[in-house]
Design an enzyme around this catalytic site. Structure first.
Site, PDB file in Angstrom:
ATOM      1  CE  LYS A 111      -4.496   0.820   0.176  1.00  0.00           C
ATOM      2  NZ  LYS A 111      -5.561  -0.025  -0.393  1.00  0.00           N
TER       3      LYS A 111
HETATM    4  P1  NAD Z   1     -13.486   7.553  -2.495  1.00  0.00           P
HETATM    5  O1  NAD Z   1     -12.517   8.620  -2.140  1.00  0.00           O
HETATM    6  O2  NAD Z   1     -13.878   7.392  -3.926  1.00  0.00           O
HETATM    7  O3  NAD Z   1     -14.855   7.730  -1.654  1.00  0.00           O
HETATM    8  C1  NAD Z   1     -14.899   7.863  -0.265  1.00  0.00           C
HETATM    9  C2  NAD Z   1     -16.333   8.240   0.119  1.00  0.00           C
HETATM   10  O4  NAD Z   1     -16.450   8.230   1.533  1.00  0.00           O
HETATM   11  C3  NAD Z   1     -16.760   9.636  -0.329  1.00  0.00           C
HETATM   12  O5  NAD Z   1     -18.121   9.615  -0.718  1.00  0.00           O
HETATM   13  C4  NAD Z   1     -16.603  10.460   0.939  1.00  0.00           C
HETATM   14  O6  NAD Z   1     -17.452  11.614   0.963  1.00  0.00           O
HETATM   15  C5  NAD Z   1     -17.037   9.440   1.967  1.00  0.00           C
HETATM   16  N1  NAD Z   1     -16.589   9.731   3.319  1.00  0.00           N
HETATM   17  C6  NAD Z   1     -15.358  10.151   3.726  1.00  0.00           C
HETATM   18  N2  NAD Z   1     -15.357  10.313   5.075  1.00  0.00           N
HETATM   19  C7  NAD Z   1     -16.602   9.971   5.497  1.00  0.00           C
HETATM   20  C8  NAD Z   1     -17.237   9.941   6.756  1.00  0.00           C
HETATM   21  N3  NAD Z   1     -16.570  10.284   7.866  1.00  0.00           N
HETATM   22  N4  NAD Z   1     -18.535   9.537   6.817  1.00  0.00           N
HETATM   23  C9  NAD Z   1     -19.201   9.175   5.706  1.00  0.00           C
HETATM   24  N5  NAD Z   1     -18.666   9.194   4.488  1.00  0.00           N
HETATM   25  C10 NAD Z   1     -17.372   9.594   4.383  1.00  0.00           C
HETATM   26  O7  NAD Z   1     -12.870   6.201  -1.911  1.00  0.00           O
HETATM   27  P2  NAD Z   1     -13.166   4.709  -2.374  1.00  0.00           P
HETATM   28  O8  NAD Z   1     -12.167   4.322  -3.406  1.00  0.00           O
HETATM   29  O9  NAD Z   1     -14.622   4.551  -2.638  1.00  0.00           O
HETATM   30  O10 NAD Z   1     -12.751   3.905  -1.054  1.00  0.00           O
HETATM   31  C11 NAD Z   1     -13.640   3.774   0.047  1.00  0.00           C
HETATM   32  C12 NAD Z   1     -13.141   2.657   0.951  1.00  0.00           C
HETATM   33  O11 NAD Z   1     -13.061   1.445   0.208  1.00  0.00           O
HETATM   34  C13 NAD Z   1     -11.739   2.858   1.542  1.00  0.00           C
HETATM   35  O12 NAD Z   1     -11.704   2.265   2.817  1.00  0.00           O
HETATM   36  C14 NAD Z   1     -10.857   2.091   0.579  1.00  0.00           C
HETATM   37  O13 NAD Z   1      -9.616   1.687   1.171  1.00  0.00           O
HETATM   38  C15 NAD Z   1     -11.744   0.913   0.279  1.00  0.00           C
HETATM   39  N6  NAD Z   1     -11.423   0.212  -0.961  1.00  0.00           N
HETATM   40  C16 NAD Z   1     -11.396   0.848  -2.157  1.00  0.00           C
HETATM   41  C17 NAD Z   1     -11.102   0.144  -3.322  1.00  0.00           C
HETATM   42  C18 NAD Z   1     -11.138   0.782  -4.688  1.00  0.00           C
HETATM   43  O14 NAD Z   1     -10.985   0.041  -5.689  1.00  0.00           O
HETATM   44  N7  NAD Z   1     -11.354   2.074  -4.816  1.00  0.00           N
HETATM   45  C19 NAD Z   1     -10.807  -1.233  -3.234  1.00  0.00           C
HETATM   46  C20 NAD Z   1     -10.858  -1.863  -1.994  1.00  0.00           C
HETATM   47  C21 NAD Z   1     -11.178  -1.128  -0.867  1.00  0.00           C
END
Ligand code: NAD
Length: 419
Positions: A111
């Site tokens: 990561k």
């Molecule tokens: P992103 O930046 O696209 O979206 C994050 C979302 O969470 C946004 O809508 C933001 O407004 C919201 N958010 C942030 N803080 C918040 C809070 N305190 N309360 C409520 N909502 C909140 O990120 P993403 O890529 O969708 O990733 C989200 C999660 O999924 C992370 O934990 C990431 O590690 C995990 N993840 C992502 C991927 C991927 O392919 N993008 C893969 C596996 C895991």
């Protein structure tokens, strides 16, 4: 591996270590193997100096942590967020090792991230920062060594800059990153893959519980890449998505939100709030809704000992990484709430990243139907294996998923002579 004393809030890495140690106990992993798999292989901290548009310089801290590469090249996303630190990146790198192993893709775990609020940067500053960071970590990257991908606040454009910067020294190397734009060799279906995967796994769990998807009420925290795609796919499959939120708050419609219209509203305004035909709710209210499935898809530690008692769901599907603390996980297990763990529930992204890498190496493109069929097959197989292990050993889905993953990594580590 160190764990926090009982009752104390664990750091993200202590939390992942806690789950790893439970699995190591379950499969009776020998001490030296536990020591090797319990720590990062390599940790890099870099000083990222960004030239601002006004001529000033901003000095930031970046990380790339490689946890374990026994099963293949290191693989894991890059996050731009003010809360990024070594402990968080270390925890996410270890989770990637267990995630790639439980869904059986031939990668290790890594990561990266920069401690920055990207909203304070212009587009040109963001590009310069990404290029500086890429150069600083590039000697540890490689299409058969370490392959980054998007995570929180990074996207296909950021991956394109990484590919371009890396290519300046190494020549055209599309397989150095995944999650790229389609025009640069990205895979069809990668953008939607993590959210789609959460719904594929949720669907398996719902059917195992004997529930009817069309009567299931779902609440989703977070409306970024994972949350918005999870909402779209769940809606398409007939689930009633009654509430979603972002960092500014959420919206609720007991009859079910019109997700295509909500996506359009979010694209236009940048927020889910203010959506007509829905009432405003807070993030705390969303977590406490009486739903069948709660799908946290925002940041880590959203569900902790301080709020777990408010939850009224029957199942938690972990779209985010580390969204449930070990203390809260224990309470949910005691209450009989099924928790589908992150390393299985959000593995769709890394599975399609593997497909993207494979397509790049072959210089060949699969169509979206093919990608989605292969994704479904891989996740259904992984879910079945985890659910069977959990039933036979009388353990939680998380304990089963970690046990399978740790066993697979230990086997390859032994075969390669690491221990
Ligand atoms: P992103 O930046 O696209 O979206 C994050 C979302 O969470 C946004 O809508 C933001 O407004 C919201 N958010 C942030 N803080 C918040 C809070 N305190 N309360 C409520 N909502 C909140 O990120 P993403 O890529 O969708 O990733 C989200 C999660 O999924 C992370 O934990 C990431 O590690 C995990 N993840 C992502 C991927 C991927 O392919 N993008 C893969 C596996 C895991």
């Amino acid at each position: 591996m160190a764990e926090a004393p009982d009752g104390e809030e664990m750091t993200p890495f202590q939390a992942v270590s806690h789950f790893f140690n439970r699995a190591a106990d379950l499969i009776q992993l020998p001490g030296s193997t536990r020591e090797v798999l319990g720590r990062s292989y390599r940790e890099l901290t870099v000083q990222v100096v960004v030239l601002k548009d006004n001529g000033d310089h901003e000095v930031l801290t970046g990380y790339r942590i490689q946890h374990n590469g026994a099963r293949g090249p290191y693989k894991g996303g890059i996050r731009f967020h003010p809360e990024v630190d070594a402990d968080e990146v270390r925890s996410l790198a270890a989770l990637m090792t267990w995630k790639t192993a439980v869904v059986d893709v031939p990668f290790g775990g890594a990561k990266g991230g920069i401690q920055v609020d990207p909203r304070t940067l212009s587009l040109t500053e963001l590009e310069r920062m990404t290029r500086v960071y890429t150069n600083l970590i590039s000697q540890f990257l490689g299409s058969h060594r370490d392959i980054p991908a998007p995570d929180v606040n990074t996207n296909a454009q950021v991956m394109a800059w990484i590919m371009d910067e890396y290519g300046k020294r190494h020549g055209y190397t599309p397989e150095i990153v995944t999650g790229k734009p389609i025009a640069l060799g990205g895979s069809y279906g990668r953008d939607a893959a993590t959210g789609r995967g959460t719904v594929i796994v949720m669907n398996e769990a719902v059917e195992h519980m004997g529930l009817d998807p069309t009567t299931c009420r779902v609440a989703i925290q977070g409306f970024g890449n994972v949350g918005s795609w999870a909402a779209r796919v769940a809606h398409e499959k007939g689930y009633r998505v009654i509430a979603v939120s972002d960092s500014e708050g959420g919206v609720l419609n007991e009859a079910g939100l019109d997700i295509p219209k909500l996506v359009a509203h979010h694209t236009e305004t940048g927020f889910v709030g203010g959506f007509p035909t829905a009432q405003a709710i807070t993030n705390a209210e969303l977590l406490a809704l009486p739903v069948d499935v709660l799908l946290p898809a925002a940041m880590g530690r959203a569900i902790h000992c301080g709020n777990v008692e408010t939850l009224q769901c029957r199942m938690v599907v972990e779209g985010a990484n580390n969204p449930v603390t070990p203390g809260a996980d224990k309470i949910l297990n005691q209450r009989g709430v099924v928790v589908v763990p992150d390393i299985l529930a959000n593995a769709g992204g890394v599975i399609v990243s593997y497909f993207e890498w494979t397509q790049n190496i072959q210089q060949f493109r699969w169509d979206e139907v093919d990608v989605n069929q292969r994704l479904t097959r891989k996740l259904v197989e992984a879910y079945d294996r985890v659910a069977t292990f959990a039933r036979l050993q009388n353990v939680s889905l998380r304990e089963a998923a970690f046990a399978i993953a740790v066993q697979r990594v230990a086997e390859t580590a032994h075969l390669r002579g690491y221990i």
